[in-house]
Design a protein around this motif. Sequence first.
Motif, PDB file in Angstrom:
ATOM      1  N   UNK A  42      34.404  33.264  26.854  1.00 49.81           N
ATOM      2  CA  UNK A  42      34.536  34.692  27.157  1.00 49.81           C
ATOM      3  C   UNK A  42      35.395  34.909  28.398  1.00 49.81           C
ATOM      4  N   UNK A  43      35.277  34.014  29.356  1.00 47.44           N
ATOM      5  CA  UNK A  43      36.046  34.155  30.592  1.00 47.44           C
ATOM      6  C   UNK A  43      37.546  33.960  30.350  1.00 47.44           C
ATOM      7  N   UNK A  44      37.879  32.978  29.488  1.00 50.84           N
ATOM      8  CA  UNK A  44      39.290  32.643  29.272  1.00 50.84           C
ATOM      9  C   UNK A  44      39.959  33.525  28.218  1.00 50.84           C
ATOM     10  N   UNK A  45      39.239  33.824  27.137  1.00 50.96           N
ATOM     11  CA  UNK A  45      39.851  34.519  26.003  1.00 50.96           C
ATOM     12  C   UNK A  45      39.920  36.034  26.218  1.00 50.96           C
ATOM     13  N   UNK A  46      38.900  36.607  26.837  1.00 50.08           N
ATOM     14  CA  UNK A  46      38.817  38.066  26.969  1.00 50.08           C
ATOM     15  C   UNK A  46      40.066  38.717  27.557  1.00 50.08           C
ATOM     16  N   UNK A  47      40.615  38.216  28.686  1.00 47.90           N
ATOM     17  CA  UNK A  47      41.816  38.868  29.243  1.00 47.90           C
ATOM     18  C   UNK A  47      43.063  38.682  28.391  1.00 47.90           C
ATOM     19  N   UNK A  50      42.511  41.581  25.842  1.00 49.23           N
ATOM     20  CA  UNK A  50      42.651  42.883  26.503  1.00 49.23           C
ATOM     21  C   UNK A  50      43.311  42.677  27.866  1.00 49.23           C
ATOM     22  N   UNK A  51      44.605  42.379  27.875  1.00 46.48           N
ATOM     23  CA  UNK A  51      45.287  42.071  29.148  1.00 46.48           C
ATOM     24  C   UNK A  51      45.275  43.225  30.142  1.00 46.48           C
ATOM     25  N   UNK A  52      45.155  44.464  29.644  1.00 47.28           N
ATOM     26  CA  UNK A  52      45.160  45.623  30.542  1.00 47.28           C
ATOM     27  C   UNK A  52      43.915  45.671  31.433  1.00 47.28           C
ATOM     28  N   UNK A  53      42.873  44.933  31.031  1.00 50.10           N
ATOM     29  CA  UNK A  53      41.630  44.946  31.804  1.00 50.10           C
ATOM     30  C   UNK A  53      41.508  43.744  32.741  1.00 50.10           C
ATOM     31  N   UNK A  54      42.363  42.746  32.554  1.00 49.04           N
ATOM     32  CA  UNK A  54      42.411  41.607  33.458  1.00 49.04           C
ATOM     33  C   UNK A  54      41.088  40.891  33.643  1.00 49.04           C
ATOM     34  N   UNK A  55      40.782  40.559  34.879  1.00 47.56           N
ATOM     35  CA  UNK A  55      39.587  39.788  35.211  1.00 47.56           C
ATOM     36  C   UNK A  55      38.308  40.569  34.931  1.00 47.56           C
ATOM     37  N   UNK A  56      38.394  41.903  34.922  1.00 43.98           N
ATOM     38  CA  UNK A  56      37.190  42.707  34.715  1.00 43.98           C
ATOM     39  C   UNK A  56      36.569  42.459  33.346  1.00 43.98           C
ATOM     40  N   UNK A  57      37.396  42.321  32.304  1.00 41.29           N
ATOM     41  CA  UNK A  57      36.847  42.091  30.960  1.00 41.29           C
ATOM     42  C   UNK A  57      36.238  40.697  30.861  1.00 41.29           C
ATOM     43  N   UNK A  58      36.759  39.747  31.639  1.00 33.80           N
ATOM     44  CA  UNK A  58      36.143  38.413  31.688  1.00 33.80           C
ATOM     45  C   UNK A  58      34.736  38.513  32.269  1.00 33.80           C
ATOM     46  N   UNK A  59      34.599  39.241  33.363  1.00 34.50           N
ATOM     47  CA  UNK A  59      33.295  39.388  34.004  1.00 34.50           C
ATOM     48  C   UNK A  59      32.327  40.173  33.113  1.00 34.50           C
ATOM     49  N   UNK A  60      32.844  41.190  32.444  1.00 35.48           N
ATOM     50  CA  UNK A  60      32.012  42.014  31.561  1.00 35.48           C
ATOM     51  C   UNK A  60      31.452  41.186  30.412  1.00 35.48           C
ATOM     52  N   UNK A  61      32.314  40.465  29.710  1.00 35.36           N
ATOM     53  CA  UNK A  61      31.864  39.713  28.544  1.00 35.36           C
ATOM     54  C   UNK A  61      31.034  38.486  28.919  1.00 35.36           C
ATOM     55  N   UNK A  62      31.346  37.865  30.060  1.00 36.65           N
ATOM     56  CA  UNK A  62      30.518  36.751  30.531  1.00 36.65           C
ATOM     57  C   UNK A  62      29.114  37.237  30.865  1.00 36.65           C
ATOM     58  N   UNK A  63      29.017  38.448  31.398  1.00 40.24           N
ATOM     59  CA  UNK A  63      27.712  39.031  31.704  1.00 40.24           C
ATOM     60  C   UNK A  63      26.899  39.235  30.433  1.00 40.24           C
ATOM     61  N   UNK A  64      27.587  39.528  29.326  1.00 41.13           N
ATOM     62  CA  UNK A  64      26.883  39.699  28.049  1.00 41.13           C
ATOM     63  C   UNK A  64      26.263  38.391  27.572  1.00 41.13           C
ATOM     64  N   UNK A  65      26.886  37.275  27.915  1.00 39.09           N
ATOM     65  CA  UNK A  65      26.282  35.969  27.615  1.00 39.09           C
ATOM     66  C   UNK A  65      24.972  35.843  28.391  1.00 39.09           C
ATOM     67  N   UNK A  66      25.001  36.243  29.644  1.00 42.34           N
ATOM     68  CA  UNK A  66      23.792  36.218  30.476  1.00 42.34           C
ATOM     69  C   UNK A  66      22.736  37.152  29.893  1.00 42.34           C
TER      70      UNK A  66
END
Length: 272
Positions: A42-47, A50-66
């Motif tokens: 999720x951290x690597x693929x998400x951005x 959705x490149x327009x969201x950058x690191x934020x989408x990585x953090x968002x989707x990784x949080x969903x794993x949690x």
Amino acid sequence: MLINKEIYLIQWIIIVLTLTLLLLFDNLLFQILIIGSLLSLTWKISPKVYPQLGIEISKINATCVVFGFLVYIAWVIKENYVGFSIFLLNQVLFHMGEMLHVAFYKFNLLKWGSYLINHSFGYNLAITFSISEYFAESFFFQKDYSLFILIGVLMTLVGHSFRIGAFISAKQSFHHQVQSKKASDHILITTGVYKISRHPSYFGFFIYSLGQQVVLQNPIAFIAYIPVLYKFFISRIYLEEYYLHQFFGYAYQEYSANTPILIPFIEYFLRF
């Protein structure tokens, strides 16, 4: 709007996928590998998606794993710690509800902070105290009485309904911070849950927060939460209504006169 819904749907898919894999592979080593792999993916693929969201989408989707992991923990401990199991499920639903508003109606503001997980020091302290009290008292006496759990669950469901209902009813006009200047798209909302309460998100959070303590059967936290919540909402509502009267004039005066807040006794305190 389509991409907004897509991103939010993906978050739920990640939660369900994490939960499903953890339930299927009931081996600690496999589970550690599953969580690690999902966090990495999720951290690597998400951005890249959705490149327009950058690191934020990585953090968002990784949080969903949690979140998926927390739902799994809730499932595993449900026999021995019913109250805490429901507490965890409620926390996941609460933070996903906060994200819903931004993802659907304020996509340009989408970020990891939209979950409101790190809302404030006070919020994190309250959560920590609640969990600590639950487990400390669990050593000394039985806490999972079904009547209290039922009452608490009903309270939290009412809270979720009002808060999420406020997001859906108000759409772009809902703000997490009190607005001192009227935005061009800010309109007076009097439909949906706003027919029942003129501050449904506040009432929802109030009843949800106390409901969580009833679920946990935390007498100390329950009593401590009451003055803290009142102090916060009295000052917040007083300020917000001051600006709403400025924004909408007689229309808000008439609306507020006919629509209660629903938080018990708070309108009495607002007079002072």
